[in-house]
Structures are given as structure tokens and as C-alpha cells.
Design an enzyme around this catalytic site. Structure first.
Site, PDB file in Angstrom:
ATOM      1  N   HIS A  27       0.836  -1.196   0.000  1.00  0.00           N
ATOM      2  CA  HIS A  27       0.000   0.000   0.000  1.00  0.00           C
ATOM      3  C   HIS A  27       0.876   1.253   0.000  1.00  0.00           C
ATOM      4  CE1 HIS A  27      -2.842  -3.046   1.597  1.00  0.00           C
ATOM      5  NE2 HIS A  27      -3.660  -2.411   0.781  1.00  0.00           N
ATOM      6  N   HIS A  34      -4.663  -5.822  -6.230  1.00  0.00           N
ATOM      7  CA  HIS A  34      -4.495  -7.028  -5.436  1.00  0.00           C
ATOM      8  C   HIS A  34      -5.848  -7.519  -4.925  1.00  0.00           C
ATOM      9  CE1 HIS A  34      -4.104  -3.674  -2.573  1.00  0.00           C
ATOM     10  NE2 HIS A  34      -4.615  -4.492  -1.669  1.00  0.00           N
ATOM     11  N   CYS A  69     -12.226  -5.747   6.889  1.00  0.00           N
ATOM     12  CA  CYS A  69     -11.699  -6.052   5.557  1.00  0.00           C
ATOM     13  C   CYS A  69     -10.385  -6.800   5.758  1.00  0.00           C
ATOM     14  CB  CYS A  69     -11.418  -4.774   4.773  1.00  0.00           C
ATOM     15  SG  CYS A  69     -12.847  -3.740   4.470  1.00  0.00           S
ATOM     16  N   HIS A  71      -7.129  -9.403   3.505  1.00  0.00           N
ATOM     17  CA  HIS A  71      -6.519  -9.976   2.310  1.00  0.00           C
ATOM     18  C   HIS A  71      -6.329 -11.479   2.529  1.00  0.00           C
ATOM     19  CE1 HIS A  71      -5.129  -5.789   2.601  1.00  0.00           C
ATOM     20  NE2 HIS A  71      -5.290  -5.778   1.293  1.00  0.00           N
ATOM     21  N   GLU A  89      -9.099  -9.527  14.104  1.00  0.00           N
ATOM     22  CA  GLU A  89      -9.421  -8.110  14.176  1.00  0.00           C
ATOM     23  C   GLU A  89     -10.512  -7.803  15.198  1.00  0.00           C
ATOM     24  OE1 GLU A  89     -10.731  -4.650  11.016  1.00  0.00           O
ATOM     25  OE2 GLU A  89      -9.369  -6.233  10.365  1.00  0.00           O
ATOM     26  N   TYR A 106     -12.515  -1.665  -6.419  1.00  0.00           N
ATOM     27  CA  TYR A 106     -12.418  -0.214  -6.297  1.00  0.00           C
ATOM     28  C   TYR A 106     -10.967   0.242  -6.253  1.00  0.00           C
ATOM     29  CZ  TYR A 106     -11.139  -0.636  -1.374  1.00  0.00           C
ATOM     30  OH  TYR A 106     -10.487  -0.933  -0.208  1.00  0.00           O
ATOM     31  N   GLU A 116      -5.703   2.534  -2.257  1.00  0.00           N
ATOM     32  CA  GLU A 116      -6.266   1.190  -2.156  1.00  0.00           C
ATOM     33  C   GLU A 116      -6.665   0.829  -3.579  1.00  0.00           C
ATOM     34  OE1 GLU A 116      -6.398  -1.002   0.114  1.00  0.00           O
ATOM     35  OE2 GLU A 116      -6.460  -0.009   2.058  1.00  0.00           O
ATOM     36  N   GLU A 118      -8.153  -2.612  -5.234  1.00  0.00           N
ATOM     37  CA  GLU A 118      -8.489  -3.980  -4.885  1.00  0.00           C
ATOM     38  C   GLU A 118      -9.633  -4.570  -5.692  1.00  0.00           C
ATOM     39  OE1 GLU A 118      -7.251  -3.668  -0.181  1.00  0.00           O
ATOM     40  OE2 GLU A 118      -9.380  -3.530  -0.678  1.00  0.00           O
ATOM     41  N   TRP A 163     -15.086   2.916   0.346  1.00  0.00           N
ATOM     42  CA  TRP A 163     -15.581   1.615  -0.102  1.00  0.00           C
ATOM     43  C   TRP A 163     -16.906   1.255   0.564  1.00  0.00           C
ATOM     44  CZ3 TRP A 163     -10.948   2.178   2.490  1.00  0.00           C
ATOM     45  CH2 TRP A 163     -10.885   1.679   3.804  1.00  0.00           C
TER      46      TRP A 163
END
Length: 179
Positions: A27, A34, A69, A71, A89, A106, A116, A118, A163
Site C-alpha cells: 500500500h 491485489h 476487511c 486480504h 481483528e 475499487y 487502495e 483492490e 468503499w
């Protein structure tokens, strides 16, 4: 036990994996496309969980957003990544995990210039219990009625992640807990 650095999956425009990169370095102002995911978590009363990103976050610190959110790791099934991230989290166990916006993607630039970029399928899930968030991820959290969230995002979009607004706008049908 040592922490293993997170790795993100880099993808081509069509979503095909083309490599990996350390999350800590991906980032930037030149963030490559990604794979990610986003999850909206509901309780048994139909309320949705919103979280305020920790002030130490590299992107969009302090803004309100959906529950979480993340990955997926290389070759990690998306549902496994969701379960892992919810626990890490938010201290939550999830049930009824469903994809809601499979083709969401987005690109957004925050005030510091960090991008961002993604391909980010969006999921819904139900929470088991109450959140117990990690302080390095979440500054605050609240359960809200879905229509209250829509109204708040519409009236004060600057207080929310971009987002989240785009996901709510893309939702077809009602924005509600998985049935």
C-alpha cells in the site's frame, strides 16, 4: 512464536493471480491491483456492525467502515481468510457467511496519497457474541440499524470509508442480515 508477515495476492485486471507482495509494502501511492475482501457482520437482531479504524492505520485512519476487511493469503480459501480475520481483528466467530457482491472492486486515494486498489468481493455474516476488537485495528465499534447506516453515510460521507459508501450503493435489494 514469531509473527509471519502477511502476504497479499497481486492480480491482473481480470482477477488472475500474477504474484505476491508483502502487505507492509504493497500500500503506497503506486499500489498494485491485489485481492482483498470486505465483510458486513450482523447480529441476531438484524443490526450491522460498524467499526472505526484505529488511528494508527496506514490508510483511512479514524474513519468508520464496515465490520472488517482483509486480504487472503496466497492459496488461502476466501472463507478461511474471513474467519481468520474476524477472529484476529474483532475477536468474533462468524456463521452464515455469504458472498453478496462477488464482483466488487475499487480504487481510492486517501488524504495522505496512499492508494487502495483492490478486487474485493463483499460478504455478509452473522456474529456469534460481541466483538472484542484488537486495538491496533479498531478504535471504536457499534451495532446500528442498516437504514441508520445508509442515512449516516449519505449525510456525512467524509466520516466513512469510500468503499463502504460504494458497497452500500452497489447493494441490490435490501441491505440486511443473511437469512
Amino acid at each position: 512464536m514469531t509473527d509471519i508477515p502477511e502476504t497479499v495476492v497481486l492480480v491482473a485486471d481480470d482477477g488472475t493471480p500474477v504474484g505476491t507482495a508483502p502487505k507492509a509494502t504493497v500500500h503506497s501511492t503506486e499500489t498494485p491491483l491485489h485481492l482483498a475482501f470486505s465483510c458486513h457482520v450482523f447480529d441476531d437482531r438484524g443490526r450491522v456492525l460498524v467499526t472505526r479504524r484505529a488511528l494508527a492505520k496506514k490508510t483511512w485512519p479514524g474513519v468508520w467502515t464496515n465490520a472488517f476487511c482483509g486480504h487472503p493469503a496466497p492459496e488461502e480459501p476466501m472463507e478461511d481468510a474471513l474467519v481468520r480475520r474476524a477472529e484476529r481483528e474483532l475477536g468474533l466467530t462468524l456463521t452464515d457467511v455469504r458472498v453478496s457482491l462477488p464482483d466488487f472492486r475499487y480504487r481510492a486515494v486517501d488524504a495522505s496519497g496512499v492508494v487502495e486498489n483492490e478486487i474485493c468481493p463483499v460478504f455478509t455474516a452473522r456474529a456469534v457474541g460481541e466483538p472484542s476488537p484488537a486495538a491496533d485495528e479498531v478504535a471504536e465499534w457499534a451495532w446500528v440499524e442498516p437504514e441508520q447506516l445508509r442515512s449516516a453515510v449519505a449525510s456525512t460521507p467524509f466520516a466513512f470509508s469510500p468503499w463502504l459508501g460504494w458497497q452500500l450503493a452497489a447493494w441490490e435489494g435490501s441491505y440486511s442480515a443473511p437469512s
